[in-house]
Structure formats: C-alpha cells, structure tokens
Scaffold this motif. Structure first.
Motif, PDB file in Angstrom:
ATOM      1  N   GLU A   1       0.824  -1.199   0.000  1.00  0.00           N
ATOM      2  CA  GLU A   1       0.000   0.000   0.000  1.00  0.00           C
ATOM      3  C   GLU A   1       0.864   1.257   0.000  1.00  0.00           C
ATOM      4  O   GLU A   1       0.568   2.231  -0.708  1.00  0.00           O
ATOM      5  CB  GLU A   1      -0.925  -0.010   1.214  1.00  0.00           C
ATOM      6  N   ILE A   2       1.937   1.238   0.815  1.00  0.00           N
ATOM      7  CA  ILE A   2       2.811   2.418   0.878  1.00  0.00           C
ATOM      8  C   ILE A   2       3.468   2.670  -0.474  1.00  0.00           C
ATOM      9  O   ILE A   2       3.537   3.816  -0.950  1.00  0.00           O
ATOM     10  CB  ILE A   2       3.883   2.226   1.975  1.00  0.00           C
ATOM     11  N   ARG A   3       3.950   1.589  -1.117  1.00  0.00           N
ATOM     12  CA  ARG A   3       4.614   1.743  -2.407  1.00  0.00           C
ATOM     13  C   ARG A   3       3.652   2.305  -3.445  1.00  0.00           C
ATOM     14  O   ARG A   3       4.019   3.193  -4.243  1.00  0.00           O
ATOM     15  CB  ARG A   3       5.150   0.388  -2.847  1.00  0.00           C
ATOM     16  N   SER A   4       2.404   1.814  -3.440  1.00  0.00           N
ATOM     17  CA  SER A   4       1.413   2.303  -4.393  1.00  0.00           C
ATOM     18  C   SER A   4       1.076   3.767  -4.126  1.00  0.00           C
ATOM     19  O   SER A   4       0.955   4.576  -5.059  1.00  0.00           O
ATOM     20  CB  SER A   4       0.152   1.447  -4.301  1.00  0.00           C
ATOM     21  N   THR A   5       0.928   4.130  -2.852  1.00  0.00           N
ATOM     22  CA  THR A   5       0.596   5.510  -2.497  1.00  0.00           C
ATOM     23  C   THR A   5       1.727   6.463  -2.867  1.00  0.00           C
ATOM     24  O   THR A   5       1.504   7.554  -3.412  1.00  0.00           O
ATOM     25  CB  THR A   5       0.311   5.602  -0.990  1.00  0.00           C
ATOM     26  N   VAL A   6       2.961   6.056  -2.562  1.00  0.00           N
ATOM     27  CA  VAL A   6       4.112   6.901  -2.895  1.00  0.00           C
ATOM     28  C   VAL A   6       4.227   7.083  -4.404  1.00  0.00           C
ATOM     29  O   VAL A   6       4.543   8.180  -4.901  1.00  0.00           O
ATOM     30  CB  VAL A   6       5.408   6.279  -2.326  1.00  0.00           C
ATOM     31  N   ALA A   7       3.971   5.994  -5.165  1.00  0.00           N
ATOM     32  CA  ALA A   7       4.044   6.107  -6.625  1.00  0.00           C
ATOM     33  C   ALA A   7       3.027   7.114  -7.154  1.00  0.00           C
ATOM     34  O   ALA A   7       3.334   7.921  -8.048  1.00  0.00           O
ATOM     35  CB  ALA A   7       3.808   4.743  -7.266  1.00  0.00           C
ATOM     36  N   GLY A   8       1.811   7.105  -6.622  1.00  0.00           N
ATOM     37  CA  GLY A   8       0.796   8.067  -7.063  1.00  0.00           C
ATOM     38  C   GLY A   8       1.165   9.493  -6.720  1.00  0.00           C
ATOM     39  O   GLY A   8       1.046  10.402  -7.560  1.00  0.00           O
ATOM     40  N   ALA A   9       1.623   9.702  -5.478  1.00  0.00           N
ATOM     41  CA  ALA A   9       2.007  11.059  -5.073  1.00  0.00           C
ATOM     42  C   ALA A   9       3.207  11.551  -5.861  1.00  0.00           C
ATOM     43  O   ALA A   9       3.278  12.727  -6.274  1.00  0.00           O
ATOM     44  CB  ALA A   9       2.311  11.084  -3.573  1.00  0.00           C
ATOM     45  N   ALA A  10       4.188  10.670  -6.110  1.00  0.00           N
ATOM     46  CA  ALA A  10       5.388  11.068  -6.849  1.00  0.00           C
ATOM     47  C   ALA A  10       5.049  11.433  -8.291  1.00  0.00           C
ATOM     48  O   ALA A  10       5.587  12.412  -8.850  1.00  0.00           O
ATOM     49  CB  ALA A  10       6.420   9.943  -6.813  1.00  0.00           C
ATOM     50  N   GLY A  11       4.164  10.650  -8.926  1.00  0.00           N
ATOM     51  CA  GLY A  11       3.782  10.959 -10.302  1.00  0.00           C
ATOM     52  C   GLY A  11       3.091  12.306 -10.402  1.00  0.00           C
ATOM     53  O   GLY A  11       3.371  13.098 -11.318  1.00  0.00           O
ATOM     54  N   ALA A  12       2.176  12.562  -9.461  1.00  0.00           N
ATOM     55  CA  ALA A  12       1.487  13.852  -9.485  1.00  0.00           C
ATOM     56  C   ALA A  12       2.449  15.004  -9.201  1.00  0.00           C
ATOM     57  O   ALA A  12       2.350  16.085  -9.804  1.00  0.00           O
ATOM     58  CB  ALA A  12       0.358  13.837  -8.460  1.00  0.00           C
ATOM     59  N   PHE A  13       3.380  14.782  -8.291  1.00  0.00           N
ATOM     60  CA  PHE A  13       4.340  15.840  -7.946  1.00  0.00           C
ATOM     61  C   PHE A  13       5.237  16.177  -9.138  1.00  0.00           C
ATOM     62  O   PHE A  13       5.529  17.352  -9.409  1.00  0.00           O
ATOM     63  CB  PHE A  13       5.183  15.402  -6.755  1.00  0.00           C
ATOM     64  N   ARG A  14       5.683  15.169  -9.884  1.00  0.00           N
ATOM     65  CA  ARG A  14       6.534  15.434 -11.040  1.00  0.00           C
ATOM     66  C   ARG A  14       5.772  16.205 -12.116  1.00  0.00           C
ATOM     67  O   ARG A  14       6.340  17.045 -12.827  1.00  0.00           O
ATOM     68  CB  ARG A  14       7.051  14.111 -11.613  1.00  0.00           C
ATOM     69  N   LEU A  15       4.471  15.938 -12.230  1.00  0.00           N
ATOM     70  CA  LEU A  15       3.683  16.641 -13.241  1.00  0.00           C
ATOM     71  C   LEU A  15       3.491  18.112 -12.906  1.00  0.00           C
ATOM     72  O   LEU A  15       3.262  18.936 -13.800  1.00  0.00           O
ATOM     73  CB  LEU A  15       2.326  15.940 -13.394  1.00  0.00           C
ATOM     74  N   LEU A  16       3.605  18.460 -11.625  1.00  0.00           N
ATOM     75  CA  LEU A  16       3.460  19.860 -11.228  1.00  0.00           C
ATOM     76  C   LEU A  16       4.565  20.737 -11.814  1.00  0.00           C
ATOM     77  O   LEU A  16       4.404  21.962 -11.924  1.00  0.00           O
ATOM     78  CB  LEU A  16       3.465  19.985  -9.696  1.00  0.00           C
ATOM     79  N   ASP A  17       5.691  20.129 -12.148  1.00  0.00           N
ATOM     80  CA  ASP A  17       6.793  20.911 -12.718  1.00  0.00           C
ATOM     81  C   ASP A  17       6.516  21.355 -14.149  1.00  0.00           C
ATOM     82  O   ASP A  17       7.236  22.189 -14.704  1.00  0.00           O
ATOM     83  CB  ASP A  17       8.090  20.084 -12.700  1.00  0.00           C
ATOM     84  N   ASP A  18       5.479  20.753 -14.758  1.00  0.00           N
ATOM     85  CA  ASP A  18       5.131  21.130 -16.130  1.00  0.00           C
ATOM     86  C   ASP A  18       4.429  22.490 -16.105  1.00  0.00           C
ATOM     87  O   ASP A  18       3.336  22.636 -15.556  1.00  0.00           O
ATOM     88  CB  ASP A  18       4.229  20.063 -16.737  1.00  0.00           C
ATOM     89  N   THR A  19       5.035  23.484 -16.694  1.00  0.00           N
ATOM     90  CA  THR A  19       4.485  24.849 -16.657  1.00  0.00           C
ATOM     91  C   THR A  19       3.327  25.030 -17.622  1.00  0.00           C
ATOM     92  O   THR A  19       2.650  26.066 -17.590  1.00  0.00           O
ATOM     93  CB  THR A  19       5.586  25.854 -17.001  1.00  0.00           C
ATOM     94  N   THR A  20       3.079  24.024 -18.455  1.00  0.00           N
ATOM     95  CA  THR A  20       2.016  24.182 -19.464  1.00  0.00           C
ATOM     96  C   THR A  20       0.639  23.775 -18.950  1.00  0.00           C
ATOM     97  O   THR A  20      -0.356  24.016 -19.629  1.00  0.00           O
ATOM     98  CB  THR A  20       2.353  23.345 -20.709  1.00  0.00           C
TER      99      THR A  20
END
Length: 485
Positions: free
Chosen positions: A287-306
């Motif tokens: 569960e922790i690995r799945s949760t971290v993967a979701g949060a990390a993916g969303a966080f990386r997308l925040l860097d997209d300025t578009t």
C-alpha cells in the motif's frame, strides 16, 4: 505439614504411574510358566520355568532398551547415548544367559564356577565402563550400533564356552567371590544410574531398582541356594525387573513425545504469528509503495508549466490526499468508522494520480454515488485494480459505476490479454501470481479482503464467447443509506 503431605502424595503418584503397563509386562513374562509347569517333568519343571521366565524377561528388557533408544532420539543427550548402550548390553546378557542355561543345563554341583559366570562378570564390567564413559560425557557414540556390537560379542563368548566348571578352579570359594563381584557390580551400576541427573528422579529410581533386581536374580541362579523357592525368587526378580524397566521406558518415551507435540504446537503457533505479521507488513509495504508512486507521479507533473490552473489544483489535491493516506499507513490511528464514501471524489483523486503516471483511464462521474465503507479501504481497493489494469492491460482502462437496488458495482476493465482459465480459481489467493507477472500476488488478495470487510465482494467477470479482450474486475459494495447521505 499440609504442603509436605501434598508433595509426598504427588511424589507417590509419580512413582506409581504406569503400574498397569508394568503389571502387563510382568504378566506376559510369567505367563509361559503355567505352560511349562504342566508340560515339563516335575523334577525339572520349576527350574525350566525359571529359565523361560528369564528369557522372556530378557526379551522384554531388550524391547525396553530399544524404547529407551527412541527416547534418546527425541531428547538427545551425550550421557544418555552411553546409558542406552549399557542397557542394551545388560538386556542381551540376561536374555542370552537364560537361553544358554536353558539349552545346556549346568551340572548338579553346589557353588561351582562356570563359564557363564565369567561372561556375566565380564558383561556387567562392560556396563560399568559404559556408564563411567557417560558420566565423563566423552565423545557421543552411536548407541544402537555399539550396543548391538557388544551384545553380539558377548553372545559369541557364551556360545564358545563350556557349561562344565572352568578348568582352573571350581571351588565354592572362587564361585562365591565371583558371585559377590557380580552382585557388587550391579549395585555400582544402580548407583551410577541414580547419579544421572539428566533423567527425572522417578525414572532414575525405577531403573536403579531394575538393575538391583537383576543382581538379586544372579544370587538366586548362582547355585548357592537350591529348590523351588530359589527358582521362584529368580523368576519374580526378573519378571519384576522387566515390568519396571518396560513401563519406565514406555512412560519416558510417551512423556518425551507429548513434550515434543506441545513444542510443535507452540512452534506452529509462533510460525503462524510470524507469517501473519510478515504478511501484514508486506501488505502495508504494498500500500505504501502504491501511495508513494501516485504522489510522486502527481508531484513530477506539477513541474510542467504548461498545465492549467484547474489541473494543477486537482494534482495538488491528489498529492495531499495520497500524503494523508501515507501518514495513516505509517502511523495508523484508531480504525475509522465505516460511513458514506463518495465515489466521484475518490475516483477523481485516484484517476488524476494515475494519469500523472501516464495511464489512460476512461470514466464518467456518477453524480453522487456513495457506498458504505471506510474511505481509505475503498481508495486502496480501487487503486490496486487500477494498478493491476495498468500493469497487465496496457495504459488504457475503463471504470464504470452502476447501481442496483442496494449496492453499487464498480467495474475496472482493461484491454490486455486477460486471465488464463487455469489461473482464474487462484488469482485472489495471497502470494499467487502468473509466471510472467511482475507482481508479488498480494494486491488482489488485499483488495478482496478490504472489500469483504464491508460486506462487499470482488470478483473477476466471466469471459464470454464474444467478449472483448482483457479482463474486468468488479467491486460490489453496499450503497450508503439515505440517513448517511
């Protein structure tokens, strides 16, 4: 006085336990006497019966020695291995000497020194040597092999000797000295048994009494005394020794096996606890690995300025939701009370997280569908199915929510190769996964458990003849009550 009386009563019960087995063994030893007394001429009946009792007692002692060997196997001890060897030698000596005397009766001479007396003295000397080696706890032997080897050697000595008096002396004085040495040696063996504190006290006392009774039988069979009383005394001594010895070793083996059984139960319980704890830890890590993967993916997308502001807001909300769930997983509070869970908001956060990782998921909001469960459990079960669809069915999947009278069905469908027919039965078992699957076989088991805790089900839809490729997992959960809404 009260405590002393209770302790004495308990001790008496300990010493007397196993008496039915002892009486049975003694009865089996003495039973042939009745046959002998009715078939053998009266002049030799009593003496022949005594020799047969000796053979039966020796056989029973040999069986008891083998039981003692099995007891040693359950509770191995270096000292006991030598004791087992000594008991084998002693039992075989009683058996062989009785049989040898029955086959070749000694001459009717009072107190003569026979070849068998010398073998008796040699045998009990070997037994003392083995007991002393055990007391010194020297190298551990193979008791059965060594005991049988020594017993065979003594048997061959018996067979090679003569029944006539020894040629160098046959005086009553020499015979008396040898007899005293044999009896003294038996008393020494009994004393060494009493000093073996690796055995429980009642067993030490019984085995010491057994050895002493064998010594008494030697006195009765020595020729120092003659008549019916002598033969009767020898028979009673050997029968009693066999009964006590057999019942003691039987009880020792039974207690040892009972102890091993209790230990195995405790060990099995401990292994189950460890397995359960390990299983829980692996599920939590999943569960922790799945949760971290979701949060990390969303966080990386925040860097997209578009990306636009609405998308950014949804991503930030998804990250916050995943981090809150991660905190609850690492430091779990008291279990939440089941209540209404809005499927639209739950799926919106999850799908945003999956889309941030490049997964394409089709879904239409329901406009207020709610189920009765714990929010984290619903989110985790859905997240597992979405992960499973992305892993095995490619990046495209669909989520459909439908309602019947009292429940909602949430179907997560992918376009992958589907589940092989031979794997459908065990796909929800913990740790079971396909040979080509990169997973650990944990997710679907966890999802089914979470759903079933709320009275729901998780099933794999049947693949129809004309069905599209892929697989469809369906969660059915009870609808939230109107009062909850």
């Amino acid at each position: 006085m009260g405590r002393g009386f209770v302790r004495q009563e308990k001790s008496t019960k300990t010493y007397l336990k196993g008496w039915p087995e002892g009486l049975l063994a003694a009865g089996l030893t003495v039973a042939p006497v009745l046959v002998v007394l009715t078939t053998v001429p009266a002049t030799r009946a009593a003496h022949t019966a005594a020799q047969i009792v000796g053979m039966m007692a020796g056989g029973l002692m040999l069986l008891a020695a083998l039981l003692f060997f099995f007891h040693w196997l359950t509770t191995p001890s270096r000292r006991h291995s030598w004791t087992v060897t000594a008991m084998l030698v002693l039992a075989v000596q009683v058996l062989v000497s009785s049989g040898h005397e029955l086959a070749s009766p000694p001459p009717d001479q009072h107190m003569v020194l026979l070849w068998g007396n010398a073998i008796d003295l040699l045998a009990i000397t070997v037994v003392i040597g083995l007991m002393l080696l055990g007391a010194r706890a020297v190298r551990n032997p193979q008791p059965l092999l060594l005991g049988i080897g020594l017993a065979v050697a003594l048997t061959l000595l018996h067979m090679s000797g003569l029944v006539d008096p020894l040629p160098f002396t046959s005086s009553a004085a020499a015979a008396g000295v040898v007899l005293l040495l044999i009896v003294a040696a038996h008393l020494v063996v009994a004393w060494l048994v009493l000093r073996d504190h690796n055995l429980v006290e009642w067993a030490r006392n019984r085995l010491a009494l057994t050895v002493a009774l064998i010594g008494v039988a030697h006195i009765a069979r020595s020729g120092a005394f003659e008549g019916l009383a002598t033969d009767l005394a020898a028979s009673l001594a050997l029968a009693s020794a066999a009964g006590i010895w057999a019942s003691t070793t039987f009880l020792l083996l039974r207690d040892a096996m009972s102890t091993q059984h209790r230990r195995s139960i405790v060990l099995e319980g401990s292994l189950l606890e460890i397995e359960s704890s390990l299983r829980g830890s692996r599920e939590q890590l999943h569960e922790i690995r799945s949760t971290v993967a979701g949060a990390a993916g969303a966080f990386r997308l925040l860097d997209d300025t578009t990306i636009g502001a609405p998308t950014r807001a949804r991503l930030e909300r998804a990250i916050g939701t995943e981090l809150d769930r991660l905190e609850r997983l690492v430091s779990p509070p008291a279990p939440a009370v089941p209540g209404p869970v809005d499927l639209d908001s739950t799926l919106d956060v999850l799908l945003e997280s999956h889309r941030a990782r490049g997964h394409v998921v089709e879904w239409e909001p329901t406009g207020g569908a709610a189920v009765h469960a714990r929010p984290d459990d619903v989110a985790e079960a859905l997240n597992i199915l979405l992960d499973n669809a992305a892993t095995h069915g490619g990046t495209a999947s669909r989520v459909a929510v439908t309602r019947d009278a009292n429940s909602f069905e949430i179907a997560v469908t992918d376009e992958g190769p589907g589940v092989a027919p031979e794997e459908r039965e065990g796909i929800f078992e913990w740790g079971v996964h396909g040979s080509d699957s990169p997973g650990e076989g944990i997710g679907l088991s966890v999802a089914r458990r979470l759903v079933s805790e709320h009275g729901g089900t998780l099933t794999l839809a049947d693949a129809g003849a004309n069905a599209a490729p892929g697989s469809s997992f369906i969660i059915r959960l009870p609808a939230a009550r109107r009062s909850e809404d």
